[in-house]
Write a protein that holds these residues in place. Sequence first.
Motif, PDB file in Angstrom:
ATOM      1  N   GLY A 151     -23.447 -19.316 -51.198  1.00  0.00           N
ATOM      2  CA  GLY A 151     -23.829 -20.326 -52.187  1.00  0.00           C
ATOM      3  C   GLY A 151     -24.679 -19.706 -53.281  1.00  0.00           C
ATOM      4  N   LYS A 152     -25.667 -18.899 -52.871  1.00  0.00           N
ATOM      5  CA  LYS A 152     -26.571 -18.286 -53.868  1.00  0.00           C
ATOM      6  C   LYS A 152     -25.788 -17.345 -54.766  1.00  0.00           C
ATOM      7  N   LEU A 153     -24.894 -16.562 -54.113  1.00  0.00           N
ATOM      8  CA  LEU A 153     -24.093 -15.606 -54.872  1.00  0.00           C
ATOM      9  C   LEU A 153     -23.206 -16.350 -55.884  1.00  0.00           C
ATOM     10  N   SER A 154     -22.546 -17.421 -55.407  1.00  0.00           N
ATOM     11  CA  SER A 154     -21.661 -18.189 -56.293  1.00  0.00           C
ATOM     12  C   SER A 154     -22.454 -18.759 -57.445  1.00  0.00           C
ATOM     13  N   ARG A 201     -13.001 -24.650 -65.241  1.00  0.00           N
ATOM     14  CA  ARG A 201     -12.753 -25.506 -64.062  1.00  0.00           C
ATOM     15  C   ARG A 201     -13.158 -24.773 -62.789  1.00  0.00           C
ATOM     16  N   LEU A 202     -12.709 -23.502 -62.693  1.00  0.00           N
ATOM     17  CA  LEU A 202     -13.069 -22.693 -61.519  1.00  0.00           C
ATOM     18  C   LEU A 202     -14.579 -22.551 -61.420  1.00  0.00           C
ATOM     19  N   ASN A 203     -15.179 -22.347 -62.585  1.00  0.00           N
ATOM     20  CA  ASN A 203     -16.629 -22.152 -62.623  1.00  0.00           C
ATOM     21  C   ASN A 203     -17.374 -23.383 -62.116  1.00  0.00           C
ATOM     22  N   ARG A 204     -16.855 -24.573 -62.479  1.00  0.00           N
ATOM     23  CA  ARG A 204     -17.500 -25.809 -62.023  1.00  0.00           C
ATOM     24  C   ARG A 204     -17.435 -25.891 -60.504  1.00  0.00           C
ATOM     25  N   GLN A 205     -16.285 -25.436 -59.912  1.00  0.00           N
ATOM     26  CA  GLN A 205     -16.160 -25.482 -58.454  1.00  0.00           C
ATOM     27  C   GLN A 205     -17.141 -24.512 -57.808  1.00  0.00           C
ATOM     28  N   MET A 206     -17.285 -23.317 -58.438  1.00  0.00           N
ATOM     29  CA  MET A 206     -18.236 -22.339 -57.901  1.00  0.00           C
ATOM     30  C   MET A 206     -19.656 -22.868 -57.987  1.00  0.00           C
ATOM     31  N   LEU A 207     -19.968 -23.502 -59.112  1.00  0.00           N
ATOM     32  CA  LEU A 207     -21.318 -24.056 -59.286  1.00  0.00           C
ATOM     33  C   LEU A 207     -21.581 -25.138 -58.245  1.00  0.00           C
ATOM     34  N   PHE A 209     -20.212 -25.424 -55.305  1.00  0.00           N
ATOM     35  CA  PHE A 209     -20.427 -24.812 -53.986  1.00  0.00           C
ATOM     36  C   PHE A 209     -21.837 -24.227 -53.906  1.00  0.00           C
ATOM     37  N   GLY A 210     -22.292 -23.624 -54.993  1.00  0.00           N
ATOM     38  CA  GLY A 210     -23.635 -23.026 -55.011  1.00  0.00           C
ATOM     39  C   GLY A 210     -24.722 -24.062 -55.259  1.00  0.00           C
ATOM     40  N   ARG A 211     -24.360 -25.334 -55.205  1.00  0.00           N
ATOM     41  CA  ARG A 211     -25.287 -26.457 -55.390  1.00  0.00           C
ATOM     42  C   ARG A 211     -26.001 -26.415 -56.737  1.00  0.00           C
ATOM     43  N   GLY A 212     -25.306 -25.849 -57.721  1.00  0.00           N
ATOM     44  CA  GLY A 212     -25.935 -25.760 -59.027  1.00  0.00           C
ATOM     45  C   GLY A 212     -25.368 -26.798 -59.972  1.00  0.00           C
ATOM     46  N   HIS A 213     -24.443 -27.620 -59.470  1.00  0.00           N
ATOM     47  CA  HIS A 213     -23.835 -28.624 -60.328  1.00  0.00           C
ATOM     48  C   HIS A 213     -24.626 -29.918 -60.148  1.00  0.00           C
ATOM     49  N   ALA A 214     -25.106 -30.474 -61.255  1.00  0.00           N
ATOM     50  CA  ALA A 214     -25.915 -31.689 -61.123  1.00  0.00           C
ATOM     51  C   ALA A 214     -24.999 -32.867 -60.793  1.00  0.00           C
ATOM     52  N   LEU A 215     -25.220 -33.490 -59.644  1.00  0.00           N
ATOM     53  CA  LEU A 215     -24.395 -34.643 -59.255  1.00  0.00           C
ATOM     54  C   LEU A 215     -24.939 -35.906 -59.918  1.00  0.00           C
ATOM     55  N   VAL A 216     -24.036 -36.870 -60.099  1.00  0.00           N
ATOM     56  CA  VAL A 216     -24.478 -38.162 -60.634  1.00  0.00           C
ATOM     57  C   VAL A 216     -24.186 -39.206 -59.558  1.00  0.00           C
ATOM     58  N   SER A 341     -14.197 -24.827 -50.751  1.00  0.00           N
ATOM     59  CA  SER A 341     -15.634 -24.559 -50.936  1.00  0.00           C
ATOM     60  C   SER A 341     -16.246 -25.648 -51.820  1.00  0.00           C
ATOM     61  N   GLN A 342     -15.452 -26.218 -52.740  1.00  0.00           N
ATOM     62  CA  GLN A 342     -15.955 -27.366 -53.527  1.00  0.00           C
ATOM     63  C   GLN A 342     -16.199 -28.542 -52.584  1.00  0.00           C
ATOM     64  N   VAL A 343     -15.243 -28.759 -51.658  1.00  0.00           N
ATOM     65  CA  VAL A 343     -15.372 -29.870 -50.694  1.00  0.00           C
ATOM     66  C   VAL A 343     -16.650 -29.687 -49.867  1.00  0.00           C
TER      67      VAL A 343
END
Length: 378
Positions: A151-154, A201-207, A209-216, A341-343
């Motif tokens: 996760g950190k690496l992603s 799109r791929l980047n958003r999935q990686m983010l 997985f790395g918990r860096g994507h802000a959820l709403v 990994s997104q799931v």
Amino acid sequence: MTYCQPHRDDDSALLEGLRRLRSCAILEMDGEGMIHGSIAGVDALYGYSGEELRGRSFSCLFSRADQERNMPGMLLARVREQGVEQSACPLVRKDGTRFRAALTLERVMPEAGGERVLMVVRDATETFQNQKRMRQAQESAMRAQRMDAFGKLSFDLAHDFNNLLSVIVNSLDMLAARRAGDEGTRRILELAHSAVERGARLNRQMLLFGRGHALVPQRSQINTLLEASLGLYRQVCGDAVEVVLDLGAELPEVELDAGQLEAALLNLLGNSRDAMRGAGTVVLRTRAETRTPAPGGADARFVRVTVGDSGPGIGQDIRDTVFEPFFTTKPEGEGSGLGLSQVYGFAAQSGGMAEIGTSALGGADVSMYFPAARTAAG
Ligand SMILES: Nc1ncnc2c1ncn2[C@@H]1O[C@H](COP(=O)(O)OP(=O)(O)OP(=O)(O)O)[C@@H](O)[C@H]1O
Ligand SMILES: [Mg+2]
């Protein structure tokens, strides 16, 4: 007469001793494994009376599979060689049930009557189960650590990649402005833009997985979301795939990002469609479940959303790996290995978890768990 009240510690030691004795049996055998008598506990441990066992070979206490591989004979041979042998194996009671046993066989030489072997059998089911639970807890802690490291690496990679993508998009926009009238350049730029779009799109999935994507997160009723998108799910799976909704009754509400739930379900449905080579059945199931999210933690209520299919399933050998980013068994260029990994990342970031199982249809079953939203009552 003085009545002497036993000391509480003595009492519990006595009870513990009795408990241990009940889970112990001692048999006396000759060098060929013929039972001559029992010294303790065979009835409690095996369900046989001492009389029933007398004259029988001790191999009757072993499972058929162990008898076929001559386990009793090998134990006796080792006792003959070494004088004593210890082993752990399943033994079978008179009623056919099995238990994990710890065996100690020892050769003794009584003054009369030739060679004797004493076999002490202890019911080690509890110890065995405790060890198994401990092993499972260690394995799951290691798995969680590994996923955390991924996760950190992603997250770091996705961040750098995002900056690069921004520079590329800005440069493409500047070029487009300079060559506004040139049709050839416009087509090249369009291609470049769609590649950047895929990268993003791929980047958003990686983010994610790395918990860096802000959820709403929003309070939602999962069944309502699934019903509203059924048409889209059918479109993604194609005409030859039957998509069935199996919705649980009275599900609690959940707090989740509906857009990311949609993305996760589309990833799962895409996986099912690919695994079934475009034809078969997919069931989207929802249920309310009580789970203990972490070993030793408190029980909590979850809504479980499962996508099960009639494909070939996910083999045990890769179940621990499929959630890792970039793991794919698809041919080069067909899969990025970021869907599951997104799931996983989305479920974890929503306070839940993701799990792989085997579907009632024989294929894969991938579940996401989301914590039930707090009610007004707490
Ligand atoms: N429903 C399924 N049935 C069988 N195998 C599956 C299923 N879902 C996933 N898998 C296995 O897990 C692997 C990883 O899946 P994941 O969705 O992460 O990546 P992918 O589908 O290979 O690529 P993409 O990034 O395009 O989704 C797949 O390559 C496949 O081997
Ligand atoms: Mg996929």
